[in-house]
Design an enzyme around this catalytic site. Sequence first.
Site: not given
Ligand SMILES: *Cc1c(COP(=O)(O)O)cnc(C)c1O
Length: 389
Positions: A50, A269
């Site tokens: 993702k 800044y």
């Molecule tokens: C993002 C996600 C994962 C992966 O999690 P990590 O902590 O990055 O290994 C697995 N299952 C779901 C449902 C997620 O949303």
Amino acid sequence: MTKSHTFSRATLPVAGEQHARLTVDLAALSENWRTMARRSGAARAGAVLKADAYGVGLEPAAHAFYQAGARDFFVATPGEGAALRPLVPDGRIFVLSGLWAGAERLFFDFDLVPVLASEEQIAVFMAAVADGREHPCALHVDTGMNRLGLRSEDALALAGDPARPAGFSPVLLLSHLACADDPSHPHNRQQLQRFRAVVAAYDGIEASLANSAGVFLGEDYHFDLTRPGISLYGGAAVNGVPNPMRCVVTAEARILQVREAKAGESVGYAAAAVLTRDSRIAIAAIGYADGYMRSLSGAGVPLRRTGLAGASAVLHGRPVPLIGRVTMDLTQFDVTDLPPGSVRAGDFIELFGPNMPLQDVAIASGTVDYELLTGLGRRYERYYQAVRK
Ligand SMILES: *Cc1c(COP(=O)(O)O)cnc(C)c1O
């Protein structure tokens, strides 16, 4: 979207037009997947892709995992699934956000498996397949996080419901752990117990519980399919233990100017940093527009004057602290302790990578490596390095 160069580290150009570069180690991606597959024991390991593969780049990451042997992939949205489909022709793609009215076509056209999260989503799916169309789905069960998914008691009731639609037979039961990064947290076993009850009620359907951290909780948590994400990209999944994964991403920025400043003068800044000694300051071409967050300034930002040190970077093998505030395009580093003349305009400074752990930088800004990676922005020149170091 992303350029796909193949460079060995030794040949990365120093002269060149890029102000900042990301180097992605493709061999490390594959090796990390194999490590997670091995750690998944008897379960199959999937790969979570993702958010443009956690900011690393969907296409190179998908290829690396596919070549290493992955065939089960997880994305957040149907659009991400459509982009992934041509890269893994015979792979199974699960869409974690599930399905809503209007999105059905993408699921059919690109052969995506919706991970249905609610009664409404199940109804949308059942309506979409009402004409006898064969299409797989998965069922998301919430076992104690109150994010997506049917409550476990509702999933249990649905399993035994004689009125359960005949066509509703998920290919996978999925649940997500809330506290897996803390192996001693009692929530882990509670969620495990709830998930086991649901899995037993849906006899014969494959099950998936473990994200990266869940894989490290041991075989009780593996079920049939694991879902590693952050570990594949070199992140630290479990708090307080050494990270066994190989570093994947190196972020570097060019030094634009090295300047001398006097004790008592201020830097950046709001004159937020006041020098306590005569100093040498390197100005790097990196800022919050590149996802190098302003909160990395640590105590340099008023709301965070809690004594936090802020981030450091690495220059010529030595850590150098950020000084003053991160701005949109520029950040100052204190290089006073490096030998005079060793730092020059044009040099690259390592923001994170093999010498400066991603998670240390994330912690300095009060966030997690996930957010740092997925927020890197579009201005980096990207190098995909196929050659083993
Ligand atoms: C993002 C996600 C994962 C992966 O999690 P990590 O902590 O990055 O290994 C697995 N299952 C779901 C449902 C997620 O949303």
